[in-house]
Design an enzyme around this catalytic site. Structure first.
Site, PDB file in Angstrom:
ATOM      1  N   CYS A 132      10.060  76.542 -54.348  1.00  0.00           N
ATOM      2  CA  CYS A 132       9.381  75.689 -53.364  1.00  0.00           C
ATOM      3  C   CYS A 132       9.649  74.229 -53.680  1.00  0.00           C
ATOM      4  CB  CYS A 132       7.890  75.956 -53.377  1.00  0.00           C
ATOM      5  SG  CYS A 132       7.262  76.198 -55.040  1.00  0.00           S
ATOM      6  N   LYS A 167      12.949  84.645 -55.575  1.00  0.00           N
ATOM      7  CA  LYS A 167      13.397  83.863 -54.414  1.00  0.00           C
ATOM      8  C   LYS A 167      14.116  82.604 -54.864  1.00  0.00           C
ATOM      9  CE  LYS A 167      11.868  82.089 -49.994  1.00  0.00           C
ATOM     10  NZ  LYS A 167      10.817  82.187 -48.989  1.00  0.00           N
ATOM     11  N   ILE A 193      17.550  82.139 -48.544  1.00  0.00           N
ATOM     12  CA  ILE A 193      17.252  80.946 -49.306  1.00  0.00           C
ATOM     13  C   ILE A 193      15.851  80.405 -48.970  1.00  0.00           C
ATOM     14  CG2 ILE A 193      19.642  80.138 -49.522  1.00  0.00           C
ATOM     15  CD1 ILE A 193      19.146  78.232 -47.171  1.00  0.00           C
ATOM     16  N   ASN A 194      15.294  79.621 -49.885  1.00  0.00           N
ATOM     17  CA  ASN A 194      14.127  78.819 -49.555  1.00  0.00           C
ATOM     18  C   ASN A 194      14.634  77.581 -48.789  1.00  0.00           C
ATOM     19  OD1 ASN A 194      11.502  77.614 -49.590  1.00  0.00           O
ATOM     20  ND2 ASN A 194      11.045  78.823 -51.430  1.00  0.00           N
ATOM     21  N   GLY A 246      17.188  80.543 -40.963  1.00  0.00           N
ATOM     22  CA  GLY A 246      17.652  80.324 -39.595  1.00  0.00           C
ATOM     23  C   GLY A 246      17.910  81.584 -38.794  1.00  0.00           C
ATOM     24  N   GLY A 267      11.789  83.679 -40.441  1.00  0.00           N
ATOM     25  CA  GLY A 267      10.838  82.640 -40.823  1.00  0.00           C
ATOM     26  C   GLY A 267      10.469  81.756 -39.652  1.00  0.00           C
TER      27      GLY A 267
END
Ligand SMILES: Cc1cc2nc3c(=O)[nH]c(=O)nc-3n(C[C@H](O)[C@H](O)[C@H](O)COP(=O)(O)O)c2cc1C
Length: 305
Positions: A132, A167, A193-194, A246, A267
């Site tokens: 994050c 992650k 990916i984050n 995406g 997401g």
């Protein structure tokens, strides 16, 4: 042709189809249950959960940008006890594996949250969020080096047998070395990916648009980067991969699987269309049927083959 087999396994997690939702974009499922039966998903990945409640960053925390959004929520959450006592009972009524995204400011916190969740009925997997970009302590500080990520994964591995998914952050120079370190330390799977670190400026007010100044970029803008990283990591490790970044429709999802993802997460797409994840499940099935492919696993890593 009979219906294609959509089932996939991520470690010990048996998913009826390869589609989950990306942590932080689906809350704990309560709001989304108004739109469809959550049991249709391959798995539910819930919002980041820490040992104690976190209040998150100042407002504004989100801003729309061309082809994506920036967020700096700062992992606001009510903490582990509230998750176990207030959120999990709701999720248990659906026929769907639950993956909990774990965050912490120290190795101890990651391990403690994981240990408790490992003994909690209705939790099927842990996604270690060491990526994050929006909190000052912990988190990405662990995920941006092979040593840091190995330390967290090892500590968690020692206290639980639950499927561990680490992650990964795209905000690193060499994602492959970090992926390998996570697997060597005992991670059963990887997700990537984050978000990518970014900034937005209001030119009239001459101010940053986010109170936190920087935020994490997600949505269609990041897809080519995510695809590249999934493809690179899939060549280098031998564990299942959940790809994200995406994914807005079924063709995006198929691209991730062709690049080497065994499963995908939706997401930012959930904010644009709350039905996105289930439409993507149906769309993958139609794609396979029209291409005469009987099992979704056949397309994993099949790019160029
Ligand atoms: C509003 C928001 C909140 C997020 N919160 C989390 C989180 O709590 N834990 C986490 O690991 N990732 C979090 N993410 C990152 C997403 O899970 C995902 O990795 C990223 O957005 C890329 O996928 P996308 O482009 O489909 O949104 C968040 C993303 C957004 C947009």
């Amino acid at each position: 042709m009979t219906k294609p087999d959509l089932s996939v396994n991520i470690g010990k997690i048996k998913m009826k189809n390869p589609v989950t939702v990306a942590s932080g974009t689906f809350g704990f499922g309560q709001e989304m249950a108004d739109f469809y039966d959550l049991g249709r998903l391959g798995a539910i990945t819930v919002k980041g959960t820490s040992l104690e409640p976190w209040s998150g960053n100042d407002y504004p925390r989100t801003v729309e940008t061309p082809s994506g959004m920036l967020n700096a929520i700062g992992l606001q959450n009510d903490g582990l006890d509230a998750f176990v006592n207030e959120k999990l009972p709701f999720l248990r009524q659906f026929d769907v594996p639950v993956i909990v995204n774990v965050v912490g400011q120290s190795v101890y916190e990651y391990a403690r949250v994981s240990e408790v969740l490992g003994k909690t009925e209705g939790v099927h997997g842990l996604e270690l969020n060491v990526s994050c970009p929006n909190v000052k302590k912990g988190c990405l500080a662990f995920g941006n080096s092979p040593e840091g990520i190995a330390e967290v994964v090892k500590a968690v591995r020692e206290v639980t047998d639950l499927t561990l998914i680490t992650k990964l952050s795209p905000n690193v120079t060499d994602v492959v070395s970090i992926a390998k370190a996570a697997v060597e330390a005992g991670s059963d799977a990887l997700s990537l990916i984050n978000t990518l670190l970014g900034v937005a400026i209001d030119p009239w007010r001459k101010k940053f648009r986010l109170a936190n100044i920087t935020g994490g970029l997600s949505g269609p803008a990041v897809k080519p980067i995510a695809l590249r990283m999934v493809w690179q990591v899939a060549q280098a490790v031998d564990v299942p991969i959940i790809g994200m970044g995406g994914i807005m429709n079924e063709m995006d999802a198929v691209e991730f699987m062709l690049a080497g993802a065994d499963a995908v997460a939706v997401g930012t797409g959930n904010f644009v269309n709350p039905m996105a994840a289930v439409e993507i499940i149906d769309g993958i099935e139609e794609y396979l049927a029209s291409a005469n492919i009987s099992d979704v696993k056949q397309i994993v890593g099949a790019v160029g083959k």
